[in-house]
Design a protein around this motif. Structure first.
Motif, mmCIF file in Angstrom:
data_model
loop_
_atom_site.group_PDB
_atom_site.id
_atom_site.type_symbol
_atom_site.label_atom_id
_atom_site.label_comp_id
_atom_site.label_asym_id
_atom_site.label_seq_id
_atom_site.Cartn_x
_atom_site.Cartn_y
_atom_site.Cartn_z
ATOM 1 N N ALA A 68 1.257 -1.897 0.378
ATOM 2 C CA ALA A 68 0.091 0.126 0.375
ATOM 3 C C ALA A 68 0.582 1.038 0.066
ATOM 4 O O ALA A 68 0.504 2.436 -0.501
ATOM 5 C CB ALA A 68 -0.822 -0.318 1.144
ATOM 6 N N ASP A 69 2.183 1.754 1.009
ATOM 7 C CA ASP A 69 2.427 2.149 0.979
ATOM 8 C C ASP A 69 3.069 2.285 -0.252
ATOM 9 O O ASP A 69 3.405 3.967 -0.944
ATOM 10 C CB ASP A 69 4.154 2.527 2.103
ATOM 11 N N ASP A 70 3.934 1.301 -1.161
ATOM 12 C CA ASP A 70 4.840 1.643 -2.252
ATOM 13 C C ASP A 70 4.187 1.885 -3.402
ATOM 14 O O ASP A 70 4.106 3.010 -4.309
ATOM 15 C CB ASP A 70 5.260 0.989 -2.778
ATOM 16 N N ALA A 81 -4.218 1.988 -3.888
ATOM 17 C CA ALA A 81 -3.511 2.138 -2.498
ATOM 18 C C ALA A 81 -4.296 2.177 -1.407
ATOM 19 O O ALA A 81 -4.435 1.405 -0.092
ATOM 20 C CB ALA A 81 -2.270 3.151 -2.697
ATOM 21 N N HIS A 82 -5.483 2.339 -1.731
ATOM 22 C CA HIS A 82 -6.606 2.714 -0.904
ATOM 23 C C HIS A 82 -7.056 1.189 -0.675
ATOM 24 O O HIS A 82 -7.457 1.126 1.027
ATOM 25 C CB HIS A 82 -7.851 3.267 -1.577
ATOM 26 N N GLU A 83 -8.260 0.563 -1.211
ATOM 27 C CA GLU A 83 -7.896 -0.693 -1.340
ATOM 28 C C GLU A 83 -6.728 -1.691 -0.835
ATOM 29 O O GLU A 83 -6.949 -2.526 -0.024
ATOM 30 C CB GLU A 83 -8.154 -1.152 -2.616
ATOM 31 N N ALA A 84 -5.103 -1.572 -1.069
ATOM 32 C CA ALA A 84 -4.106 -2.034 -0.246
ATOM 33 C C ALA A 84 -4.555 -2.022 0.707
ATOM 34 O O ALA A 84 -4.115 -2.625 1.918
ATOM 35 C CB ALA A 84 -3.186 -1.641 -0.957
ATOM 36 N N ALA A 91 -9.182 7.656 1.272
ATOM 37 C CA ALA A 91 -10.813 8.152 0.304
ATOM 38 C C ALA A 91 -10.487 9.366 0.770
ATOM 39 O O ALA A 91 -11.033 10.124 -0.412
ATOM 40 C CB ALA A 91 -11.279 7.685 1.171
ATOM 41 N N ALA A 92 -10.037 10.276 1.049
ATOM 42 C CA ALA A 92 -10.709 11.847 1.734
ATOM 43 C C ALA A 92 -9.664 12.136 0.476
ATOM 44 O O ALA A 92 -9.957 13.400 0.054
ATOM 45 C CB ALA A 92 -10.009 11.758 3.482
ATOM 46 N N TRP A 93 -8.293 12.132 0.196
ATOM 47 C CA TRP A 93 -7.314 12.246 -0.672
ATOM 48 C C TRP A 93 -8.068 12.975 -1.866
ATOM 49 O O TRP A 93 -8.423 13.490 -2.740
ATOM 50 C CB TRP A 93 -6.381 12.006 -0.129
ATOM 51 N N ILE A 94 -8.594 11.727 -2.463
ATOM 52 C CA ILE A 94 -8.812 11.159 -3.827
ATOM 53 C C ILE A 94 -10.110 12.435 -3.572
ATOM 54 O O ILE A 94 -10.669 12.604 -4.860
ATOM 55 C CB ILE A 94 -9.136 9.650 -3.532
ATOM 56 N N GLY A 95 -10.771 12.124 -2.667
ATOM 57 C CA GLY A 95 -12.233 12.544 -2.301
ATOM 58 C C GLY A 95 -12.011 14.498 -3.010
ATOM 59 O O GLY A 95 -12.706 14.724 -3.872
ATOM 60 N N ILE A 96 -11.240 14.878 -2.305
ATOM 61 C CA ILE A 96 -10.578 16.130 -2.292
ATOM 62 C C ILE A 96 -10.129 16.889 -3.518
ATOM 63 O O ILE A 96 -10.232 17.490 -4.215
ATOM 64 C CB ILE A 96 -9.073 16.810 -1.132
ATOM 65 N N ASP A 136 -7.100 3.884 8.995
ATOM 66 C CA ASP A 136 -6.335 5.146 9.436
ATOM 67 C C ASP A 136 -6.212 5.752 7.943
ATOM 68 O O ASP A 136 -6.126 6.834 7.213
ATOM 69 C CB ASP A 136 -5.600 5.271 10.156
ATOM 70 N N PRO A 137 -5.088 5.248 7.107
ATOM 71 C CA PRO A 137 -4.411 5.204 5.675
ATOM 72 C C PRO A 137 -5.432 5.196 4.578
ATOM 73 O O PRO A 137 -5.314 5.681 3.970
ATOM 74 C CB PRO A 137 -3.274 4.172 5.882
#
Length: 545
Positions: free
Chosen positions: A37-39, A63-66, A81-86, A75-76
């Motif tokens: 996910a982080d990578d 990454a979100h799904e991972a 998801a919030a960043w994708i929404g923004i 939390d990540p």
């Protein structure tokens, strides 16, 4: 599992902001074995920064799904998801934005993740800010700051300060707003937040400084942004906005060729993926063409700016004025300055004054100038003071108060000179020349016109050169052809001499009969006459007919 060589190269390149190398190496590593996910998040950010939006969003979703599949990944996952929404919110994709923000909120609620909830306050506050409710936005951004500080979330804290600063400036609280912006920039220049958050803060702060008339701050942060982008040569996102900001500063300082080059560079970066630069890129190109008298090119650029969803004002309205389409100019500027926040309206008021004066409505121009002056504190930004002083001087000149006008115009000229804004300073000299002519000070008028003309010629401001030449010719006419009347009053007295009634005059000049009555009263007072016949005689005697 051991890390592959490609993965290690990708992580190292990402840490060093070598986005193309990071993207290439991490993509190779992902082909060898699906990244964690982080990578994936790193790869997504590299793609987005390089302007590869579709690829970057797909990777962000992966990454979100991972994150959702791993222990302690809630939390990540909520944050991603919030960043994708923004991101979708900034694009205006409201359905997708709402969906991703709702998903982020659900994950945060299910996991009782207060820290993730702080990030979700940012889009909520942005909605209020963009919806014309800066007071609610300021409160919500302040709440986000408290969340960020409580949970040690630097990005939420910085974005909160950025947003609250913008909201305070829109509310007219300029000093408090700029202080918040400076604090946000300190965190960015110290490298405390991610590249995406840093770019958002850089570009938003510069734009807001222009809105607050703080050209010195805008210039300082634009230089910093230019260096920041220059240290990241593969970066497309934010680089276009940097070029658009540079174009605006070049235009102000009279480097019009450089402004066009920067605007075109911004357009190229827009095509490569920095879509946020589109309006500024085309609008600044339109401004240079308008000032040069290149009407067709200016109109084409303004219309391209309009395609972004933001009105090209005051530029297009001033272009219409230059074309002699006063009614269209008036309609455009009145609509643009209608239902907007105080900071945006303040940006448009100088054009309102200029256009209302050209339309002959000195009363409307006076109201706009008074509003601009009331919004300009005595210790306000030099640019704001310069704009307000010129507006006051130009209105006083049309009201017949040449002496008071000259005081304001000379003050405005000094401020524009201090700001290294040669075109605006020269415009003040032309107005000062008109005031000197009204006061029968021909020598001062000639000197002002000569100095202004030299600046306009050097800049390539052809329409202004022609206007100065017209004024210079009138300054050398015989004394009997001089008149204390304003341009609009001369138009009225000519129509009076032609035997027109007030109603007909009002129709021909697009004025109300009440305004024509007021003009006639001013004409009679200035000429010391009491009848239409006497005003007509004056017009013939002084070669106004």
């Amino acid at each position: 599992m051991t890390s592959s060589a490609a993965l290690e190269r990708g992580r190292a390149a990402y840490a060093e902001h070598r986005w193309l190398d990071a993207f290439t190496a991490l993509t190779d590593a992902d082909g060898e074995r699906s990244l964690d996910a982080d990578d994936l998040d790193r790869l997504a950010n590299a793609a987005l920064v390089m302007g590869r939006e579709a690829v970057g969003l797909d990777l962000a979703i992966r990454a979100h799904e991972a994150y959702l599949r791993i222990p302690d990944g809630a939390d990540p996952a909520a944050r991603s998801a919030a960043w994708i929404g923004i991101y979708h919110l900034s694009r205006g994709d409201m359905a997708q934005s709402n969906g991703w923000l709702a998903r982020a909120a659900r994950i945060a609620d299910d996991g009782r993740l207060e820290a993730a909830s702080g990030l979700l306050l940012i889009p909520r506050a942005l909605g209020a800010l963009n919806g014309g409710d800066p007071a609610t936005a300021a409160r919500t951004f302040a709440e986000a700051i408290r969340f960020g500080e409580l949970h040690g979330d630097r990005e939420v804290t910085v974005l909160g300060r950025l947003g609250e600063g913008q909201a305070r400036i829109m509310l007219g609280e300029t000093v408090a707003g700029l202080s918040l912006l400076d604090e946000a920039m300190v965190a960015v220049t110290a490298g405390e937040v991610s590249v995406v958050a840093s770019g958002i803060v850089y570009c938003s702060v510069i734009g807001t400084c222009h809105l607050a008339y703080d050209v010195r701050r805008a210039q300082e942060w634009t230089i910093a942004l230019d260096h920041w982008c220059g240290a990241r040569p593969d970066m497309v996102m934010f680089s276009g906005q940097c070029q658009a900001h540079r174009a605006e500063l070049y235009c102000l300082h009279g480097a019009w060729t450089d402004a066009l080059d920067a605007a075109r560079a911004a357009q190229e970066l827009t095509r490569r993926g920095d879509w946020s630069a589109a309006w500024g890129a085309w609008y600044q190109q339109g401004e240079v063409h308008r000032l040069r008298g290149e009407v067709g090119e200016a109109e084409a650029a303004y219309l391209r700016a309009n395609e972004t969803g933001f009105a090209p004002e005051p530029g297009l309205a001033l272009l219409r004025l230059a074309q002699g389409r006063v009614r269209d100019a008036r309609s455009l500027i009145r609509e643009a300055a209608g239902d907007v926040d105080p900071a945006t309206r303040r940006q448009l008021l100088p054009a309102v004054v200029e256009i209302e004066l050209a339309a002959g409505d000195v009363g409307a121009a006076r109201l706009a100038a008074d509003e601009l002056i009331a919004a300009t504190p005595a210790d306000g930004m030099p640019l704001m003071q310069a704009v307000a002083a010129r507006a006051e001087g130009s209105v006083r000149l049309e009201e017949g108060g040449a002496t008071g006008a000259l005081v304001q115009l000379r003050r405005a000229w000094a401020l524009w000179e201090e700001l290294d804004a040669p075109y605006e300073a020269a415009r003040c000299r032309v107005l000062a020349a008109r005031a000197s002519l009204a006061l029968r000070d021909d020598d001062s008028a000639s000197m002002e016109l000569a100095a202004a003309r030299a600046v306009f010629v050097e800049l390539g401001a052809t329409p202004d050169v022609l206007r100065v030449d017209g004024l210079a010719r009138s300054a050398h006419e015989p004394a009997r052809s001089r008149t204390p009347l304003t341009r609009r009053e001369i138009e009225v007295v000519r129509l009076v001499a032609a035997g027109k009634t007030n109603r007909v005059i009002a129709g021909e000049l697009y004025l109300s009969e009440k305004t024509v009555d007021r003009h006639l009263s001013n004409i009679f007072a200035k000429l010391g006459v009491s009848s239409r016949a006497a005003a007509t005689a004056f017009a013939y005697e002084h070669a106004l007919i």
